[in-house]
Motif scaffolding. Structure first.
Motif, PDB file in Angstrom:
ATOM      1  N   CYS A 214      28.198 -29.508  36.614  1.00 28.92           N
ATOM      2  CA  CYS A 214      28.942 -29.727  35.571  1.00 28.92           C
ATOM      3  C   CYS A 214      28.902 -28.569  34.574  1.00 28.92           C
ATOM      4  CB  CYS A 214      28.382 -30.964  34.698  1.00 28.92           C
ATOM      5  SG  CYS A 214      26.606 -30.518  34.146  1.00 28.92           S
ATOM      6  N   CYS A 217      25.983 -27.021  33.415  1.00 28.27           N
ATOM      7  CA  CYS A 217      24.989 -26.533  34.150  1.00 28.27           C
ATOM      8  C   CYS A 217      25.424 -25.285  34.691  1.00 28.27           C
ATOM      9  CB  CYS A 217      24.852 -27.639  35.439  1.00 28.27           C
ATOM     10  SG  CYS A 217      23.901 -28.987  35.004  1.00 28.27           S
ATOM     11  N   ARG A 220      23.820 -23.098  32.270  1.00 27.51           N
ATOM     12  CA  ARG A 220      22.375 -22.858  32.198  1.00 27.51           C
ATOM     13  C   ARG A 220      22.086 -22.216  33.597  1.00 27.51           C
ATOM     14  NH1 ARG A 220      22.675 -29.387  31.712  1.00 27.51           N
ATOM     15  NH2 ARG A 220      22.467 -29.646  29.650  1.00 27.51           N
ATOM     16  N   CYS A 231      19.439 -32.457  34.262  1.00 23.92           N
ATOM     17  CA  CYS A 231      20.757 -32.850  33.979  1.00 23.92           C
ATOM     18  C   CYS A 231      20.954 -34.303  34.030  1.00 23.92           C
ATOM     19  CB  CYS A 231      21.714 -31.813  34.713  1.00 23.92           C
ATOM     20  SG  CYS A 231      23.511 -32.274  33.872  1.00 23.92           S
ATOM     21  N   GLN A 233      24.196 -35.687  34.568  1.00 25.46           N
ATOM     22  CA  GLN A 233      25.616 -36.008  34.985  1.00 25.46           C
ATOM     23  C   GLN A 233      25.295 -36.406  36.508  1.00 25.46           C
ATOM     24  OE1 GLN A 233      28.261 -36.007  33.450  1.00 25.46           O
ATOM     25  NE2 GLN A 233      27.332 -35.255  31.494  1.00 25.46           N
ATOM     26  N   CYS A 236      25.526 -33.614  39.103  1.00 25.58           N
ATOM     27  CA  CYS A 236      24.355 -32.827  39.447  1.00 25.58           C
ATOM     28  C   CYS A 236      23.120 -33.381  39.900  1.00 25.58           C
ATOM     29  CB  CYS A 236      23.978 -32.261  37.773  1.00 25.58           C
ATOM     30  SG  CYS A 236      25.439 -31.353  37.195  1.00 25.58           S
TER      31      CYS A 236
HETATM   32 ZN   LIG Z   1      24.938 -30.795  35.019  1.00 22.16          ZN
END
Ligand SMILES: [Zn+2]
Ligand SMILES: [Zn+2]
Length: 442
Positions: A214, A217, A220, A231, A233, A236
């Motif tokens: 995502c 991320c 990140r 995460c 999502q 992920c």
């Molecule tokens: Zn993510």
């Protein structure tokens, strides 16, 4: 900053907004809420339970200011975290000092520890605090820009015994609030020696999978790759299934520490779930990290914490091992309500004072003050005029007795004492009122 409109927060219709604006000029700032009198019992239960449990576990009270130097959080929490980068309320004082509304409580406690040499007085130092924290994030259900936390910190000892003491005090807090089976999730995130190796392994794993991550991320990945693991999502989460886990890369010190923590957790019959994907959002954590969940809010932790052995150094102190935890109080109340728990409060017997007529209203203070100064909790609603309405209020507030004074009672220096359950009434002279009331409240 452009904050997208929340979908979960109920939007007011244009009509209500117009009506409201006509009635008053101001409203609370977006994302910040009033704590209203109707919620008194919830907050009182939390404060009562919090103080009792804290003292029971030998934690001392500490309170730090709401405003701190912004640099404290930049250094302590980490400049590359969402909190410091995006969510902190920062402003310049008239003197030109850059300050912040505290976004969390641990860095201020460590600042105070270093400033006042608190380690000199207790080793380790065990403290608790509570109060408001501020984060400029998207307001949504159970996430406010001002919210309240209760925190526990133990500073000055690296022994696994203290990791588990923190877990025990948090669980006691939640159990005293009557949460049935809070779930403890636990993990370790290693240390300066072993974490870099693990971080490299993660980078290697995700390097060719970046396209599937995502947007958050992807960011990140460079800044804080561990955060990819927690995460929420789905894409992920799917990706992390085959990701390397830290347990395979721990140094012997971290490995031994984590093993000791788990042994102690088991020795103390604490149910737990090891969660290799559990990381904490703040930079200062190392080794043990944990979160506690209730059955009603499996998505949102009621408490979270861990070890933060490097924070002291980040703030310019000497190395000082520490471990702690904090809980969001609004979220706890929400979970209690979702689970139909009632605030665990010892209710004291109450009396309701009723005045009929202007003479009685004028004389009411003398009666009420007599009762209150003798330790009798006395409610009143002198704004209401009729006996019926006042009796209704007495019922509503579950008063054991009503003490009724009209013009005749004022003249005679007496009051009618009415048992709210049986309806039995008796006329008592003022001199005997306290004594007779106490007798009936027993
Ligand atoms: Zn993510
Ligand atoms: Zn290590």
């Amino acid at each position: 900053m452009n904050i997208p409109k929340s979908k979960t927060v109920k939007q007011e219709s244009k009509k209500t907004v117009k009506k409201r604006k006509k009635n008053h000029l101001f409203q609370s700032v977006r994302g910040m809420a009033d704590i209203l009198p109707k919620n008194q019992s919830w907050w009182k239960a939390i404060f009562d339970v919090g103080w009792t449990v804290s003292e029971l576990h030998d934690f001392r009270f500490i309170e730090t200011p709401i405003v701190e130097q912004a640099g404290l959080f930049e250094a302590g929490v980490g400049a590359a975290t969402d909190i410091v980068e995006k969510e902190m309320y920062v402003f310049k004082t008239k003197g030109g000092e850059k300050v912040a509304l505290r976004p969390e409580g641990t860095a201020p406690v460590m600042r105070s520890y270093l400033e006042h040499h608190l380690g000199y007085f207790a080793s380790p130092l065990k403290v608790f605090y509570y109060g408001p924290m501020f984060r400029y994030e998207r307001p949504q259900k159970s996430r406010y820009r001002e919210h309240h936390q209760w925190g526990f910190e133990i500073i000055g000892d690296s022994d696994a015994v203290y990791d588990v003491q923190i877990i025990l005090v948090v669980l006691s807090f939640l159990k005293a609030l009557k949460f049935k089976e809070p779930t403890l999730k636990i993990n370790t995130i290693g240390c300066r020696i072993c974490r870099p190796t693990y971080r490299d392994k993660l980078k290697e794993y995700y390097r060719y999978r970046k396209a599937k991550l995502c947007r958050d991320c992807v960011r990140r990945y460079d800044q804080n790759i561990l955060r990819l693991l927690d995460c929420k999502q789905p894409e992920c989460q799917k990706l992390r299934e085959n990701a390397p886990i830290i347990l395979d890369y721990l140094c012997s010190s971290c490995n031994n520490h984590f093993r000791s923590v788990l042994e102690l957790v088991e020795d103390n019959n604490i149910a737990y779930v090891p969660d290799p994907y559990l990381v904490r959002g703040l930079d200062y954590y190392n080794k043990t990290v944990f979160e506690v969940f209730s059955s009603s809010l499996p998505e949102a932790a009621l408490a979270g914490g861990g070890r933060y052995d490097y924070l002291s150094e980040l703030l310019g102190g000497r190395p000082m091992p520490a471990v702690g935890s904090s809980s969001g109080l609004e979220r706890i109340i929400e979970a209690m309500q979702a689970e139909d728990l009632t605030p665990p409060l010892k209710s004291k017997p109450k009396v309701f004072f009723i005045a009929i007529g202007d003479e009685a209203k004028k004389a009411s203070l003398k009666f009420i003050n007599e009762l209150r100064s003798n330790g009798i909790q006395t409610l009143e609603s002198l704004g209401k005029k009729s006996l019926g309405n006042q009796l209704k209020m007495a019922d509503k507030f579950k008063a054991r007795l009503a003490i009724i004074v009209g013009q005749r009672e004022v003249f005679e220096g007496s009051a009618i004492v009415r048992d709210m359950k049986s309806g039995v009434q008796e006329n008592i002279i003022l001199e005997k009122l306290v004594e007779e009331t106490k007798k009936r409240l027993k």
